[in-house]
Design a protein around this motif. Structure first.
Motif, PDB file in Angstrom:
ATOM      1  N   TYR A 136       0.806  -1.380   0.027  1.00 35.13           N
ATOM      2  CA  TYR A 136       0.193  -0.091  -0.081  1.00 35.13           C
ATOM      3  C   TYR A 136       0.860   1.420  -0.010  1.00 35.13           C
ATOM      4  N   LYS A 137       1.812   1.170   0.833  1.00 37.63           N
ATOM      5  CA  LYS A 137       2.739   2.517   1.055  1.00 37.63           C
ATOM      6  C   LYS A 137       3.582   2.693  -0.266  1.00 37.63           C
ATOM      7  N   LEU A 138       3.863   1.668  -1.098  1.00 40.04           N
ATOM      8  CA  LEU A 138       4.509   1.685  -2.098  1.00 40.04           C
ATOM      9  C   LEU A 138       3.736   2.277  -3.239  1.00 40.04           C
ATOM     10  N   GLY A 139       2.381   1.792  -3.267  1.00 39.14           N
ATOM     11  CA  GLY A 139       1.324   2.161  -4.298  1.00 39.14           C
ATOM     12  C   GLY A 139       1.031   3.568  -4.292  1.00 39.14           C
ATOM     13  N   ARG A 140       0.887   4.077  -2.788  1.00 40.04           N
ATOM     14  CA  ARG A 140       0.468   5.420  -2.722  1.00 40.04           C
ATOM     15  C   ARG A 140       1.586   6.436  -2.939  1.00 40.04           C
ATOM     16  N   GLY A 141       2.861   5.864  -2.768  1.00 42.49           N
ATOM     17  CA  GLY A 141       3.916   6.728  -3.370  1.00 42.49           C
ATOM     18  C   GLY A 141       4.053   6.886  -4.864  1.00 42.49           C
ATOM     19  N   ALA A 142       3.772   5.722  -5.360  1.00 47.11           N
ATOM     20  CA  ALA A 142       3.805   5.604  -6.938  1.00 47.11           C
ATOM     21  C   ALA A 142       2.604   6.606  -7.519  1.00 47.11           C
ATOM     22  N   VAL A 143       1.180   6.330  -6.841  1.00 47.27           N
ATOM     23  CA  VAL A 143       0.358   7.355  -7.453  1.00 47.27           C
ATOM     24  C   VAL A 143       0.529   8.881  -7.151  1.00 47.27           C
ATOM     25  N   LYS A 144       1.196   9.116  -5.718  1.00 50.13           N
ATOM     26  CA  LYS A 144       1.455  10.622  -5.510  1.00 50.13           C
ATOM     27  C   LYS A 144       2.461  11.027  -6.408  1.00 50.13           C
ATOM     28  N   THR A 145       3.689  10.303  -7.061  1.00 50.25           N
ATOM     29  CA  THR A 145       4.392  10.668  -7.948  1.00 50.25           C
ATOM     30  C   THR A 145       3.702  11.062  -9.115  1.00 50.25           C
ATOM     31  N   LEU A 146       3.031  10.333  -9.635  1.00 54.24           N
ATOM     32  CA  LEU A 146       2.460  10.396 -10.915  1.00 54.24           C
ATOM     33  C   LEU A 146       1.219  11.408 -10.929  1.00 54.24           C
ATOM     34  N   LEU A 147       0.563  11.813  -9.894  1.00 57.48           N
ATOM     35  CA  LEU A 147      -0.584  12.612  -9.851  1.00 57.48           C
ATOM     36  C   LEU A 147       0.037  14.222  -9.646  1.00 57.48           C
ATOM     37  N   THR A 148       1.083  14.104  -8.786  1.00 56.13           N
ATOM     38  CA  THR A 148       1.389  15.565  -8.487  1.00 56.13           C
ATOM     39  C   THR A 148       1.807  16.539  -9.325  1.00 56.13           C
ATOM     40  N   PRO A 149       2.599  16.083 -10.557  1.00 54.67           N
ATOM     41  CA  PRO A 149       2.995  17.112 -11.438  1.00 54.67           C
ATOM     42  C   PRO A 149       1.849  17.525 -12.138  1.00 54.67           C
ATOM     43  N   PHE A 150       0.875  16.796 -12.185  1.00 54.09           N
ATOM     44  CA  PHE A 150      -0.432  17.411 -13.137  1.00 54.09           C
ATOM     45  C   PHE A 150      -1.534  17.981 -12.324  1.00 54.09           C
ATOM     46  N   ARG A 205      -2.273  20.563  -8.665  1.00 53.10           N
ATOM     47  CA  ARG A 205      -1.915  21.178  -7.432  1.00 53.10           C
ATOM     48  C   ARG A 205      -2.678  20.672  -6.485  1.00 53.10           C
ATOM     49  N   PHE A 206      -2.359  19.953  -5.427  1.00 49.50           N
ATOM     50  CA  PHE A 206      -3.221  19.587  -4.380  1.00 49.50           C
ATOM     51  C   PHE A 206      -3.230  20.559  -3.332  1.00 49.50           C
ATOM     52  N   GLU A 207      -4.546  21.070  -2.724  1.00 50.67           N
ATOM     53  CA  GLU A 207      -4.703  21.818  -1.678  1.00 50.67           C
ATOM     54  C   GLU A 207      -5.578  21.031  -0.599  1.00 50.67           C
ATOM     55  N   VAL A 208      -4.975  20.255   0.377  1.00 50.88           N
ATOM     56  CA  VAL A 208      -5.636  19.709   1.341  1.00 50.88           C
ATOM     57  C   VAL A 208      -6.222  20.599   2.671  1.00 50.88           C
ATOM     58  N   ASP A 254     -10.734   9.711  -7.794  1.00 51.61           N
ATOM     59  CA  ASP A 254     -11.029  10.094  -6.553  1.00 51.61           C
ATOM     60  C   ASP A 254     -10.583   9.016  -5.353  1.00 51.61           C
ATOM     61  N   PRO A 255     -10.634   7.711  -5.744  1.00 51.60           N
ATOM     62  CA  PRO A 255     -10.318   6.841  -4.389  1.00 51.60           C
ATOM     63  C   PRO A 255      -8.727   6.859  -4.354  1.00 51.60           C
ATOM     64  N   PRO A 256      -7.854   7.236  -5.368  1.00 50.83           N
ATOM     65  CA  PRO A 256      -6.499   7.269  -5.281  1.00 50.83           C
ATOM     66  C   PRO A 256      -6.274   8.854  -4.551  1.00 50.83           C
ATOM     67  N   VAL A 257      -6.922   9.699  -4.754  1.00 52.11           N
ATOM     68  CA  VAL A 257      -6.807  11.358  -4.170  1.00 52.11           C
ATOM     69  C   VAL A 257      -7.114  11.211  -2.846  1.00 52.11           C
ATOM     70  N   ALA A 262      -5.397  19.164 -16.162  1.00 54.36           N
ATOM     71  CA  ALA A 262      -4.068  19.160 -15.915  1.00 54.36           C
ATOM     72  C   ALA A 262      -3.564  20.585 -15.401  1.00 54.36           C
ATOM     73  N   PHE A 263      -2.689  20.574 -14.543  1.00 54.90           N
ATOM     74  CA  PHE A 263      -1.875  21.746 -13.720  1.00 54.90           C
ATOM     75  C   PHE A 263      -2.887  22.547 -13.187  1.00 54.90           C
ATOM     76  N   SER A 264      -3.957  22.093 -12.869  1.00 55.37           N
ATOM     77  CA  SER A 264      -5.090  22.899 -12.192  1.00 55.37           C
ATOM     78  C   SER A 264      -4.817  22.651 -10.929  1.00 55.37           C
ATOM     79  N   ARG A 265      -5.712  23.535  -9.726  1.00 61.10           N
ATOM     80  CA  ARG A 265      -5.683  23.228  -8.433  1.00 61.10           C
ATOM     81  C   ARG A 265      -6.853  22.353  -8.190  1.00 61.10           C
ATOM     82  N   LEU A 266      -6.474  21.329  -7.260  1.00 57.98           N
ATOM     83  CA  LEU A 266      -7.717  20.278  -6.962  1.00 57.98           C
ATOM     84  C   LEU A 266      -7.877  20.301  -5.428  1.00 57.98           C
ATOM     85  N   LYS A 267      -8.758  20.827  -4.976  1.00 58.64           N
ATOM     86  CA  LYS A 267      -9.042  20.611  -3.412  1.00 58.64           C
ATOM     87  C   LYS A 267      -9.591  19.588  -2.884  1.00 58.64           C
ATOM     88  N   VAL A 268      -8.940  19.134  -1.769  1.00 63.08           N
ATOM     89  CA  VAL A 268      -9.663  17.992  -1.087  1.00 63.08           C
ATOM     90  C   VAL A 268      -9.912  18.347   0.309  1.00 63.08           C
TER      91      VAL A 268
END
Length: 192
Positions: A2-16, A18-21, A44-47, A149-155
């Motif tokens: 899970y931690k490995l997958g979460r890290g991979a998903v974060k690495t893939l999504l973060t450049p596209f 801009r997460f605001e949590v 949504d689930p990976p976010v 892509a490259f827009s802000r996404l609020k969670v």
């Protein structure tokens, strides 16, 4: 895994995106938690999974996904479990309640499916069912997009909903789901 997958998903999504949590501190650090979110994208689930870190979030996913050769085992390895849509799936209900009773986090999209127009839809009674049948904290969540892509996404994570009064009133699952959906709606409106 899970931690490995979460890290991979974060690495893939973060450049596209801009997460605001907002409100991460509203997710209890221990004990059962039911995170209820609106559903606007397949992402949504990976976010929710990466923004609710460091705790693992378990999700239900349509049973058909688990039959896809590579995807099925991968999805299962992330703590996701199958649900047969369109019918009462007792095994999925049992697994979900066990997750909550074991002090883990269950992520749920009460609408049951993605919104076609991005608007919040009607919640299904399952969210209320899990909230009433467990002692889990119920945390509303709003994902405010769009996923461009490259827009802000609020969670946004709201404060846990006070379930004591609803349990004392012996509120129905439908009523509790309506309360949860109203909290999600309020988060969306306040954070647009």
């Amino acid at each position: 895994m899970y931690k490995l997958g979460r890290g991979a998903v974060k690495t893939l999504l973060t450049p596209f995106y801009r997460f605001e949590v907002i409100g991460h501190e509203n997710i209890p650090k221990e004990g059962g938690v039911l995170i209820c979110s609106n559903h606007i994208s397949n992402f949504d689930p990976p976010v929710v999974g990466i923004t609710a870190a460091p705790r693992q979030v378990h999700f239900m996913a349509k049973a058909e996904l688990f039959k896809v050769p590579v995807l099925g085992p991968l999805v299962r390895s992330f703590g996701t479990f199958p649900v047969k849509r369109g019918m009462s799936d007792r095994e999925a209900l049992r697994v979900a309640l066990k997750i909550l009773k074991d002090g883990k986090i269950l992520g749920l999209f009460p609408e049951g499916t993605r919104s076609v127009n991005g608007e919040l839809g009607k919640g299904l009674s399952g969210a209320g069912f899990f909230a009433l049948r467990s002692n889990a904290a119920v945390v509303p969540c709003a994902i405010i997009g769009p996923y461009k892509a490259f827009s802000r996404l609020k969670v946004v994570y709201g404060k846990p909903i006070n379930m004591e009064e609803l349990r004392e009133q012996k509120a129905s699952a439908d009523v509790v789901t309506e309360v949860i959906m109203m909290e999600i709606k309020n988060l969306i409106e306040k954070n647009k």
